[in-house]
Design a protein around this motif. Structure first.
Motif, PDB file in Angstrom:
ATOM      1  N   TYR A 194      -0.438   9.666  -6.903  1.00 14.70           N
ATOM      2  CA  TYR A 194      -0.288   8.949  -5.650  1.00 14.70           C
ATOM      3  C   TYR A 194      -0.204   9.945  -4.485  1.00 14.70           C
TER       4      TYR A 194
ATOM      5  N   ARG B 149       1.210  10.252  -0.572  1.00 19.50           N
ATOM      6  CA  ARG B 149       1.984   9.713   0.544  1.00 19.50           C
ATOM      7  C   ARG B 149       1.420  10.228   1.863  1.00 19.50           C
TER       8      ARG B 149
ATOM      9  N   ILE C  67       6.776   8.485   3.529  1.00 17.05           N
ATOM     10  CA  ILE C  67       7.295   7.275   2.876  1.00 17.05           C
ATOM     11  C   ILE C  67       6.139   6.379   2.420  1.00 17.05           C
ATOM     12  N   SER C  68       5.292   5.996   3.357  1.00 17.54           N
ATOM     13  CA  SER C  68       4.168   5.103   3.045  1.00 17.54           C
ATOM     14  C   SER C  68       3.109   5.857   2.236  1.00 17.54           C
ATOM     15  N   TYR C  69       2.310   5.096   1.510  1.00 18.81           N
ATOM     16  CA  TYR C  69       1.245   5.679   0.698  1.00 18.81           C
ATOM     17  C   TYR C  69      -0.096   5.589   1.414  1.00 18.81           C
TER      18      TYR C  69
ATOM     19  N   GLN D  32       3.047  12.962  -7.372  1.00 17.13           N
ATOM     20  CA  GLN D  32       2.872  12.620  -5.959  1.00 17.13           C
ATOM     21  C   GLN D  32       2.704  13.847  -5.075  1.00 17.13           C
TER      22      GLN D  32
ATOM     23  N   HIS E 215       2.382  14.833  -0.749  1.00 19.27           N
ATOM     24  CA  HIS E 215       2.539  14.416   0.645  1.00 19.27           C
ATOM     25  C   HIS E 215       1.402  15.037   1.452  1.00 19.27           C
TER      26      HIS E 215
ATOM     27  N   LYS F 268      -2.867   4.924  -3.719  1.00 22.57           N
ATOM     28  CA  LYS F 268      -2.240   4.856  -5.031  1.00 22.57           C
ATOM     29  C   LYS F 268      -3.364   4.958  -6.058  1.00 22.57           C
TER      30      LYS F 268
ATOM     31  N   SER G 251      12.034   2.645   2.224  1.00 20.16           N
ATOM     32  CA  SER G 251      10.872   2.152   1.503  1.00 20.16           C
ATOM     33  C   SER G 251      10.400   0.916   2.249  1.00 20.16           C
TER      34      SER G 251
END
Length: 410
Positions: free
Chosen positions: A115, A117, A122-124, A209, A211, A127, A380
């Protein structure tokens, strides 16, 4: 289970500041053994060489504006069993490699992606996604945090993002690496399609994940507004020639062109670009498409034997720690976070204010993770708009949420 050696390949061009932050974050990967391979232009090479840990990483100069060719240079220097890719304007979570490689070992797949971010941490941005036969990506439903294996079909395969993917090196050799006909855009899409055509499954790994900051480059501004569509047009022309039947290419190109024009018009209406820029962008898109029709394809080449021995990054000497502070005490808390980083710790600092501000997170250039927001604010986007907390309870809840991805303190 023994962990396979991994080479992390980072391509950088024109973004030395972002590269410094990316490399600082990669040095905190909680994985052993791994190496870092940087393929960069002169300013990127200088930035990497100036870092205190420069002797632990492989730094290779490469000044062509071709991300596929640059990645192949990185693969040739990669001595790991698995090659992982992250962009220079991104920072992976400390457990990134652990989750990617575990999924590849447990599910017997050769490629994995995780995934991504967005800028607020915070938001993706992305995914799980899949690709259809025309190269269009659509979201795939993934529930929970366990890996999902996508088996290729004639009309669908997994989509991995170039800023968060890992592939077995021997398979990259088998398929010829990245195709340099894609100077920018669709480079990993092309690789996904070829891996699927060879019958290889892909694991989508929610816990792996990264960023991603979407830093500016020569083709887009920092606010993601495009400044040139030439390479996008060229890449679509190459993609059509490789994957789309000739009798369907005209309609496909018409759809792509209309989509890019609508995007440009929306940017004009919102005030992000001047009216004359719409015509200029589409003209460059057409020029690129014309050149892409004539580009030589399939000339990617990666060597079966790496051209340099494995260069293991020394494991961190410290542990993982979480900290929390009120905004009024932020300066003191940041100084303590920096002290812990210098002691070899992976540090997460949560700074709370007595309000309901939405939370944001980032990897601080000084080398620690920082999350800021209101005591009663959302961390979230699926949470309720407002929830009342005590300070210690909120800290415990955030630590639990983060540790599901980042890992817990020793």
């Amino acid at each position: 289970m023994t962990q396979p050696p991994v080479s992390v390949v980072i391509v950088s061009r024109g973004r030395p500041d972002a590269l410094r932050v990316c490399l600082t974050g990669c040095m905190q990967l909680l994985y052993d053994p791994f190496e870092i391979v940087v393929v960069a232009d002169p300013v990127g090479v200088a930035a990497a060489q100036a870092l205190s840990f420069a002797k632990q990483i492989k730094i290779i100069g490469f000044d062509d504006a071709n991300i596929s060719a640059a990645r192949n240079v990185g693969i040739n220097a990669a001595a790991g069993e698995i090659v992982a890719f992250v962009d220079d304007d991104a920072v992976p979570e400390p457990t990134w490699l652990t989750h990617l490689t575990q999924a590849m070992q447990q599910h017997d797949v050769v490629v994995a992606g995780g995934y991504v971010r967005g800028r607020n941490g915070i938001s993706y941005q992305w995914k799980g996604r899949t690709l259809d036969a025309l190269g269009d990506a659509v979201d795939m439903p993934v529930t929970g945090l366990e890996p999902v294996v996508v088996q290729p079909t004639p009309t669908r395969c997994a989509k991995t993002e170039g800023t968060n993917m890992a592939v077995r090196r021997d398979v990259l050799v088998e398929v010829g690496g990245f195709d340099p006909a894609y100077h920018y855009f669709l480079d990993e899409t092309d690789l996904n399609m070829r891996l699927a055509k060879a019958g290889y499954a892909c694991a989508i790994v929610p816990r792996a994940q990264v960023h991603h900051g979407f830093a500016a480059n020569k083709l887009r501004r920092a606010d993601r507004v495009p400044t040139d569509l030439f390479d996008i047009g060229a890449s679509w022309a190459v993609f059509q020639r490789k994957f789309i039947p000739q009798d369907k290419r005209r309609d496909h190109w018409r759809t792509i062109r209309m989509s890019e024009r609508r995007r440009a018009v929306r940017l004009m209406v919102s005030g992000h670009i001047e009216p004359r820029a719409v015509t200029g962008l589409i003209s460059r898109l057409d020029q690129g498409y014309g050149q892409g029709i004539a580009r030589r394809m399939g000339e990617g080449h990666v060597t079966q034997t790496p051209n340099a021995p494995f260069k293991r990054v020394a494991p961190l000497s410290g542990s993982m720690s979480y900290m929390a502070a009120w905004r009024s005490n932020a300066a003191k808390a940041r100084a303590e976070a920096l002290r812990r980083v210098k002691n070899g710790e992976v540090v997460t600092l949560i700074i709370l204010s007595p309000d309901a501000l939405y939370h944001q997170a980032r990897f601080h250039p000084d080398g620690y993770w920082e999350q800021r927001g209101g005591l009663f604010g959302k961390s979230s986007r699926s949470q309720s708009l407002l929830k009342f907390w005590r300070f210690n309870d909120r800290f415990s809840a955030e630590k639990k949420r983060l540790s599901a991805i980042r890992g817990g303190p020793d």
